[in-house]
Design a protein around this motif. Sequence first.
Motif, PDB file in Angstrom:
ATOM      1  N   PHE A 369      -6.150   3.277  -7.424  1.00 50.06           N
ATOM      2  CA  PHE A 369      -7.115   2.509  -7.552  1.00 50.06           C
ATOM      3  C   PHE A 369      -7.591   2.493  -9.216  1.00 50.06           C
ATOM      4  O   PHE A 369      -7.495   3.570  -9.602  1.00 50.06           O
ATOM      5  N   ASN A 370      -8.107   1.547  -9.382  1.00 51.29           N
ATOM      6  CA  ASN A 370      -9.064   1.387 -10.748  1.00 51.29           C
ATOM      7  C   ASN A 370     -10.405   0.754 -10.449  1.00 51.29           C
ATOM      8  O   ASN A 370     -10.345   0.014  -9.685  1.00 51.29           O
ATOM      9  N   ILE A 371     -11.531   1.103 -11.084  1.00 54.12           N
ATOM     10  CA  ILE A 371     -12.481   0.553 -11.208  1.00 54.12           C
ATOM     11  C   ILE A 371     -12.896  -0.291 -12.540  1.00 54.12           C
ATOM     12  O   ILE A 371     -12.729   0.479 -13.641  1.00 54.12           O
ATOM     13  N   ALA A 372     -12.975  -1.437 -12.659  1.00 53.15           N
ATOM     14  CA  ALA A 372     -13.190  -2.275 -13.727  1.00 53.15           C
ATOM     15  C   ALA A 372     -14.062  -1.362 -14.690  1.00 53.15           C
ATOM     16  O   ALA A 372     -15.172  -1.335 -14.457  1.00 53.15           O
ATOM     17  N   GLY A 373     -13.553  -1.507 -15.953  1.00 56.22           N
ATOM     18  CA  GLY A 373     -14.449  -1.038 -17.348  1.00 56.22           C
ATOM     19  C   GLY A 373     -14.453   0.553 -17.228  1.00 56.22           C
ATOM     20  O   GLY A 373     -15.086   1.087 -18.229  1.00 56.22           O
TER      21      GLY A 373
END
Length: 438
Positions: A369-373
Amino acid sequence: MVKGTQAAQLGASGPAPAGALLTSERRISGRRIAEIRGDFPALKRMVSRDGRESRVVYLDNAATTQKPQVVLDAMNDYYERSNANVHRALYTMGEESTAAYEATRRKIQRFVNAARPSEIVYTSGTTASINLVAYSWGRTFLKEGDEILLTEMEHHSNLIPWQLVAKERGCSLRFLPVEDDGTVDLDRLPLLWSERTKLVAIVHMSNVLGTINDVKRVIEFAHERGAPVIVDGAQSVPHLPIDVQALDCDFLAFSGHKMCGPTGIGILYGKEALLSKMPPFLGGGEMIEAVWLDHATWNELPYKFEAGTPPIAESVGLGAAVDYLSSLTMEGIRAYEEELTGYALRRLDTVPGLSLYGRAAARGAVFSFNIAGVHPHDLAQFLDREGVCVRSGHHCAHPLMRKLDVPATARASFSFYNTAEEVDLLVDALAKAREFFS
Ligand code: C6P
């Protein structure tokens, strides 16, 4: 695992109420997870979280698993009592060493249900196993113009060896594409197949997306057209019951260190009919029958492929790991991990700004996953300060990262000793990270 309704409530309402998730009370084959965790010294490692000492949350099991005490003891005991080279010594310690080394081969044979121990070749890991097939089988049987079929989700270990051999032999690679949900659409098999397709190399479970590919269907398709299939089982063998005869795969590669065993040892399962036609990959001691100055003949299977002093203590450790997993049963491990996967998916979906890569229905407990920003490396470092170990980076899958259109991801990967409480700790730490970086 938490009960369905409880999990659903928690999933819907953000952070879990403290103490609600007594999931370490869940059992695998009659043993409480809390008790199972007690078998792993590294899981007792204390870290500082919120200024308080607490247990590490180890969620990098796709990279390597922790080792139970029985594995550490078996290796230690071997070095203290029986350390000697194998297949060479006539004295007691050498005989003990050889017996232990061969006993693990038979354990692995039973673990994956191979027809005979000679089909189990020791290597140093999945990477070495796949390279063995690429160089030995590939160089012998691939010809100019031939095609090898892979998927876009392959780990570099199941891509680079084929690139190298394809270049050498004048072959080309074709790829089953990864769909938006992280699956491989097997209906495309006939479109990508040609009469020049001579081999399929496919990962069983993706180390990035968690997707479990229907390799049995691929194998049936390939066999109907006369092509063998090598399965990269690095991520599946530690988490699923595997039966190579039922799958009918031609080769299966996996690593000891991802299944509670030591590093430095891996397995290549290969059908005897194929292995016996393949030339040696590495030359040296043990792999020969007779040697002259200008030529040599080869040892019988599997020793033809085991040149030099093998990973002996590691085989002892791997044998203990297989006993350990077998005592829990792979069916029990899979059932528990499936529940944990469902819970983790529901909880991760509550984290604002989190993009999860891979939504396959058939999947394991690997979450990228990635977290925005937030750069995934910053995220992993932040989580480390919260005592949560995750991996960040490209996960040795550059083409897949490109397909996902990201330079890297963070990845949490679970094993049977992880709990829903740890899912909650991850989710809490992710929420803190989001706040911190915003
Ligand atoms: N993946 C990960 O963190 P070795 O390094 O030979 O034991 O395993 C290689 C390998 C092959 N195939 C798959 C699907 C894998 O996941 C791995 C190892 C680790 O994802 C290290 S990059």
